[in-house]
Design a protein around this motif. Structure first.
Motif, PDB file in Angstrom:
ATOM      1  N   PHE A 162     -71.270  56.322-113.994  1.00 39.96           N
ATOM      2  CA  PHE A 162     -72.640  56.185-113.502  1.00 39.96           C
ATOM      3  C   PHE A 162     -73.172  54.780-113.762  1.00 39.96           C
ATOM      4  CE2 PHE A 162     -77.233  56.577-114.548  1.00 39.96           C
ATOM      5  CZ  PHE A 162     -77.687  56.802-113.265  1.00 39.96           C
ATOM      6  N   LYS A 195     -71.507  52.157-111.638  1.00 39.70           N
ATOM      7  CA  LYS A 195     -72.030  52.037-110.277  1.00 39.70           C
ATOM      8  C   LYS A 195     -73.317  51.223-110.267  1.00 39.70           C
ATOM      9  CE  LYS A 195     -70.562  56.313-108.192  1.00 39.70           C
ATOM     10  NZ  LYS A 195     -71.125  57.641-107.943  1.00 39.70           N
ATOM     11  N   LEU A 196     -74.182  51.482-111.257  1.00 39.91           N
ATOM     12  CA  LEU A 196     -75.448  50.745-111.288  1.00 39.91           C
ATOM     13  C   LEU A 196     -75.217  49.253-111.522  1.00 39.91           C
ATOM     14  CD1 LEU A 196     -77.915  52.991-113.292  1.00 39.91           C
ATOM     15  CD2 LEU A 196     -77.577  52.847-110.843  1.00 39.91           C
ATOM     16  N   LYS A 248     -72.669  47.684-110.503  1.00 42.61           N
ATOM     17  CA  LYS A 248     -71.831  47.210-109.383  1.00 42.61           C
ATOM     18  C   LYS A 248     -70.485  46.678-109.870  1.00 42.61           C
ATOM     19  CE  LYS A 248     -75.905  47.283-107.167  1.00 42.61           C
ATOM     20  NZ  LYS A 248     -76.660  47.698-108.360  1.00 42.61           N
TER      21      LYS A 248
END
Ligand SMILES: Nc1ncnc2c1ncn2[C@@H]1O[C@H](COP(=O)(O)OP(=O)(O)OP(=O)(O)O)[C@@H](O)[C@H]1O
Ligand SMILES: [Mg+2]
Lengths: 227, 240
Positions: free
Chosen positions: B103, B106-107, B109
């Protein structure tokens, strides 16, 4: 903008995946709305014709009050381990947190509606005759507006001591124009009356949604900002 | 000119919360590949100092520059460069370690976040627990995972608020090794600690923060005396 939406998706995906795993909040919401429907079906005699007048109001009643359960949880869940600070220090636009929460809450309320509205029709012995697409449109517009304002206020209220109580007290007055429009439009559609009569109500809802979405989207940054 | 820009620079940072002055006129600078330890008694304002530096709190006056950019602008490029380990873990207790890392990956990148998360889990020794919810973790395991979370984004500056709390000897040793390796590759490290052994082991410089002021700073040489460090610290705190 694309980055904001993809980040929002990531956050919504995390919340929904979590919900999918333990089904805590959504279970509560479904149980609550079913109970309300059940109680009301006892309170009103379903054979009575006046009941049809109650259904539009009841649809929005269960949407709002079961939705409130989910809204309360949506930012409280970020307070455990202070993970909201983790989000704040991540390289994302604060608005994407808001948008992600709106997406997740909308999905949950929609899921509850998919279950509870047919149950409502069933228990009140109501055969749907109106225009189905218009009904969906009104339902979507009303629910979206409710979630847009509700998510914003949930974020605002979460730092207060009694956030569960504060949220409805703040939210319900703000929602009244939207809900009046939603109930009226739903009634017109369910009575299978001329759809033109509902037009101005639907326009009011659309304007409300757009206005509050824009305002909440840009103001959310200030809620997230530290003192 | 680029070489003259400090990785982190604080100019006259003052923070008032309520009517209490928590930090007064703190000025510091930190270069790439340098590590600075901040020590001080409980409630001295160390964590507040960190939060202002990261941009989570807005300083009442004074400026913080990260790599030449003002931090209060809250830009994404600034946040991308910072790895912040706080008192809380910022982890989701219903998710598993792997899901948590993915998670945040993803934030931030991160490319190939899945592979990297799995590698990091192995590195911090949580590989066997990767499918258990974080809720069931012990304090030290949570701390290991939050360290992995911070390292995942490969930040240019690490800000670690008491990184060694709850870690066993082996994990502390491991953390020191990772941090030294990072430092060698040019990462700036700012850390708060109450553990003088680790401070002596890791830091190039120590600053004592007491009653919201920098009481004294000292450079640490290899093989310097632990007792001398403690004595110096006590003197600095008393003098403040
Ligand atoms: N939100 C707040 N409002 C008012 N005062 C605060 C707030 N947060 C912290 N303080 C005060 O700021 C001071 C410094 O707190 P801080 O957490 O920075 O200490 P610290 O040096 O990190 O201590 P420790 O070693 O225990 O971690 C304390 O006296 C505390 O009471
Ligand atoms: Mg502290």
């Amino acid at each position: 903008m694309k980055a904001i939406i993809s980040d929002a998706w990531t956050i919504a995906g995390k919340d929904l995946g979590n919900e999918w795993k333990n089904k805590q909040t959504i279970g509560m919401m479904v149980i609550f709305s079913s109970l309300v429907i059940l109680v009301f079906s006892f309170a009103f005699d379903p054979t009575n014709n006046m009941v049809k007048a109650v259904i539009p109001g009841l649809i929005w009643l269960i949407t709002i009050f079961s939705g409130l359960l989910g809204l309360n949880r949506s930012f409280l869940s970020e307070q455990e381990n202070d993970s909201i600070t983790g989000l704040r220090s991540a390289p994302i636009d604060p608005s994407s947190i808001y948008l992600g929460k709106v997406m997740a809450n909308c999905t949950m309320v929609a899921a509850v509606q998919i279950i509870s509205i047919p149950v409502l029709f069933l228990l009140f012995d109501y055969r749907f005759m109106g225009e189905f697409l218009w009904f969906l449109l009104v339902l979507a517009a009303g629910t979206l507006g409710f979630i847009i304002v509700g998510t914003f206020l949930a974020a605002l209220a979460v730092n207060a001591k009694n956030s569960e109580m504060l949220l409805p007290v703040l939210l319900l007055p703000l929602l009244s124009p939207l809900m009046i429009a939603a109930v009226q439009a739903t009634r017109i559609i369910l009575e299978n009356a001329d759809i033109q009569d509902a037009m101005s109500w639907i326009q009011l809802m659309a304007a409300y949604d757009l206005l509050f979405l824009a305002a909440c989207f840009f103001l959310f940054e200030f809620i997230m900002e530290g003192s | 000119m680029k070489e003259l820009v400090h990785m982190l620079e604080l100019k006259n940072l003052t923070k008032i919360l309520g009517d209490k002055v928590i930090l007064r006129n703190v000025s510091l600078s930190l270069d790439r590949g340098e590590s600075l330890a901040v020590v001080g008694p409980n409630g001295a304002g160390k964590s507040t100092f960190f939060k202002c530096t990261v941009g989570l709190l807005r300083p009442t006056s004074g400026e913080v520059y990260l790599d030449g950019e003002l931090i209060s602008k809250n830009s994404m490029s600034v946040k991308q460069k910072i790895g912040f380990l706080g008192h809380e873990s910022y982890l989701y207790s219903t998710l598993t370690p792997l899901e948590n890392l993915k998670f945040y990956g993803k934030l931030y990148k991160i490319k190939e976040a899945d592979k990297k998360s799995a590698e990091l889990l192995k590195e911090v020794g949580l590989h066997l627990f990767r499918d258990m919810p974080v809720r069931s973790f012990s304090r030290g395991m949570v701390q290991r995972l939050s360290i992995a979370r911070v390292l995942l984004a490969e930040p240019e500056i690490l800000m670690l608020d008491e990184p060694h709390t709850g870690l066993d000897v082996e994990a502390a040793y491991l953390l020191n090794r990772i941090l030294k390796e990072k430092q060698r590759r040019g990462t700036a490290i700012l850390m708060i600690s109450h553990d003088f052994e680790q401070v002596q082991e890791l830091a190039d410089r120590v600053a004592v923060l007491s009653k919201g002021k920098i009481a004294d700073t000292m450079a640490i040489r290899q093989g310097s005396n632990l007792e001398a460090l403690k004595e110096w610290y006590e003197k600095a705190v008393k003098g403040a």
